[in-house]
Write an enzyme that holds these catalytic residues in place. Structure first.
Site, mmCIF file in Angstrom:
data_model
loop_
_atom_site.group_PDB
_atom_site.id
_atom_site.type_symbol
_atom_site.label_atom_id
_atom_site.label_comp_id
_atom_site.label_asym_id
_atom_site.label_seq_id
_atom_site.Cartn_x
_atom_site.Cartn_y
_atom_site.Cartn_z
ATOM 1 N N ASP A 96 0.290 12.305 11.077
ATOM 2 C CA ASP A 96 0.242 11.083 11.869
ATOM 3 C C ASP A 96 -1.196 10.581 11.839
ATOM 4 O O ASP A 96 -2.036 11.193 11.190
ATOM 5 C CB ASP A 96 0.704 11.416 13.310
ATOM 6 C CG ASP A 96 1.315 10.213 14.009
ATOM 7 O OD1 ASP A 96 0.714 9.126 13.960
ATOM 8 O OD2 ASP A 96 2.389 10.368 14.615
ATOM 9 N N ALA B 92 8.223 10.740 15.859
ATOM 10 C CA ALA B 92 8.164 12.154 15.496
ATOM 11 C C ALA B 92 7.762 12.326 14.036
ATOM 12 O O ALA B 92 7.340 13.387 13.623
ATOM 13 C CB ALA B 92 9.530 12.789 15.719
ATOM 14 N N LYS B 93 7.905 11.273 13.254
ATOM 15 C CA LYS B 93 7.550 11.273 11.828
ATOM 16 C C LYS B 93 8.107 12.504 11.113
ATOM 17 O O LYS B 93 7.406 13.199 10.396
ATOM 18 C CB LYS B 93 6.044 11.120 11.654
ATOM 19 C CG LYS B 93 5.538 9.815 12.323
ATOM 20 C CD LYS B 93 4.164 9.415 11.895
ATOM 21 C CE LYS B 93 3.766 8.053 12.431
ATOM 22 N NZ LYS B 93 3.608 7.965 13.884
ATOM 23 N N ARG B 94 9.396 12.748 11.329
ATOM 24 C CA ARG B 94 10.058 13.876 10.707
ATOM 25 C C ARG B 94 10.577 13.503 9.316
ATOM 26 O O ARG B 94 10.360 12.396 8.830
ATOM 27 C CB ARG B 94 11.218 14.357 11.577
ATOM 28 C CG ARG B 94 10.823 14.826 12.962
ATOM 29 C CD ARG B 94 9.903 16.036 12.907
ATOM 30 N NE ARG B 94 9.849 16.755 14.175
ATOM 31 C CZ ARG B 94 8.961 16.558 15.145
ATOM 32 N NH1 ARG B 94 8.030 15.645 15.029
ATOM 33 N NH2 ARG B 94 8.999 17.291 16.255
#
Lengths: 269, 269
Positions: A96, B92-94
């Site tokens: 991120d 969450a940038k999963r």
């Protein structure tokens, strides 16, 4: 764990096996369901059955987060239960903006005692560098993953048509740190790619998923990817946790890990 | 929440503000530290002070995971405390192989009641598609992020030199679903890029971070990015949670959200 210690562990055991604790609660043995935390009980027994045969454990956070608080508690207990002789990987695929990646680094390196976290490179340097501020900790950057979707972007040719995106990722990201704190994920399902990859990063460790359930070949990838320090950690998750042999649990798990260990000891002797 | 409902909320309030609950425990007001869960108390007060002014909340999971079990409990309570009139985003940038992405989808759409999850596109279609199996749920795919690292890979020219990686991401990923279940992240720090992006995806919603602490300009991005359905959710985190105005907490938060709301109502009237 630093690079020297990791290589010592590999040489001592003649193993570069990483056991993936993708411990799906719906697949673990019935007899463990009576415990308050069945997945943790399963993980303890897996660690006991496999620790002589492997040098690393990889915990995929998805299998824990999906059970909410109970799952997160299990994740924390599991990483604490792995012996310090073993390299501990949080397969979290985080990344991120810098301010936020610092929080993730605190989670896995501060709050828990992982040695390494997997990170997606898509957001670039400032999404990765906060992880590199921790001494003797590692990032493992996704380069060429084992899944079908790796065709969608990772293999696109960029600018100069002789370079694919994942090759640029290797070149660029390897400059952000060193082979002491950066590894790369390269899937076993692309065996020929290892030859190209070793021209770009001859010394870095590679974390290799895709052997077992996903069909990668251990012999071929070892031939193409291993270097003088071995330089690979091959992960097997389902193939060890839920093996297709005829033994009873937990002997089936021990035997599955032993079989990989034995094959590896012959491949790097 | 589906697309029609989201557009209704925007039109009714004349706001496309998303409040980012990046609630760093070290920055919240001293007076809340006496509670068993200070961050949750802070979040409740932020939601109360801002819900009239915004249509969405974005929770960056990193700020919760970094506090371990207590943080994860706070995350679950916080999403449950957001009114159903508001669109709930897990930032969450999963993204992982299909088998694993399904676990993440269960976490955020099953175990918790988020409307959307942010996902990195690097691993391709099978890392995203499990999220699209949930009705009235969304993925928000990273396209061109707001940070400096977005230069490293996202802006690389691929094959045909007129196409950059993030443009290929928009073209390819938009085919995996529709504007009813896919949005894209485009940072406010690239105002000119919105014009090119709207040629590729005229109708999709964009989640736009980078206004406030990161320096993006609300007027300029709205001019370049808004479409007939408004089509943008502009996130502000630090600029609302920890504002630089002279009011006391929590009036300072209400006033910061109101100021963004007012500016937005003029920009899309």
């Amino acid at each position: 764990m630093n690079r020297t210690n990791l290589i010592e562990q590999i040489n001592r055991k003649k193993s570069y096996l990483c056991v993936g604790l993708d411990s799906d609660i719906n697949k673990i043995p019935e007899e463990l369901q009576r415990f308050p935390d069945p997945v943790f009980e399963f993980n303890k027994r897996v660690i006991e059955a496999t620790s002589d045969h492997c040098v690393a454990y990889k915990i995929n956070t998805a299998f824990y987060e999906s059970r909410g608080l109970a799952g997160w508690a299990c994740l924390e207990k599991t990483v604490a239960a792995i012996p310090d002789t073993h390299f501990k990987i949080a397969d979290a695929k985080r990344g991120d903006i810098g301010n936020t990646s610092r929080q993730y680094a605190k989670t896995f390196f501060g709050h828990m005692n992982f040695d390494a976290v997997t990170v997606s490179p898509y957001m670039g340097e400032d999404s990765v560098s906060p992880f590199l501020d921790f001494e003797n900790k590692w990032v493992i950057i996704l380069a060429l993953t084992s899944n079908k979707g790796s065709d969608d972007f990772q293999q696109l040719s960029i600018q100069d048509k002789n370079e694919r995106l994942f090759e640029r990722v290797l070149k660029t990201c390897s400059r952000w740190g060193s082979e002491e704190n950066i590894m790369f994920v390269v899937g076993a399902t692309h065996p020929d790619a290892f030859l190209d990859i070793r021209k770009i990063i001859p010394r870095h460790f590679l974390l290799v998923p895709g052997v077992g359930a996903q069909g990668g070949d251990l012999g071929q990838l070892t031939k193409n990817a291993a270097n003088d320090d071995t330089g690979i950690l091959v992960n097997v998750s389902r193939g060890i946790l839920f093996p297709q042999n005829n033994l009873d649990y937990p002997q089936n798990i021990r035997e599955a890990a032993h079989a990989y260990h034995h094959q590896m000891s012959l491949l790097i002797q």
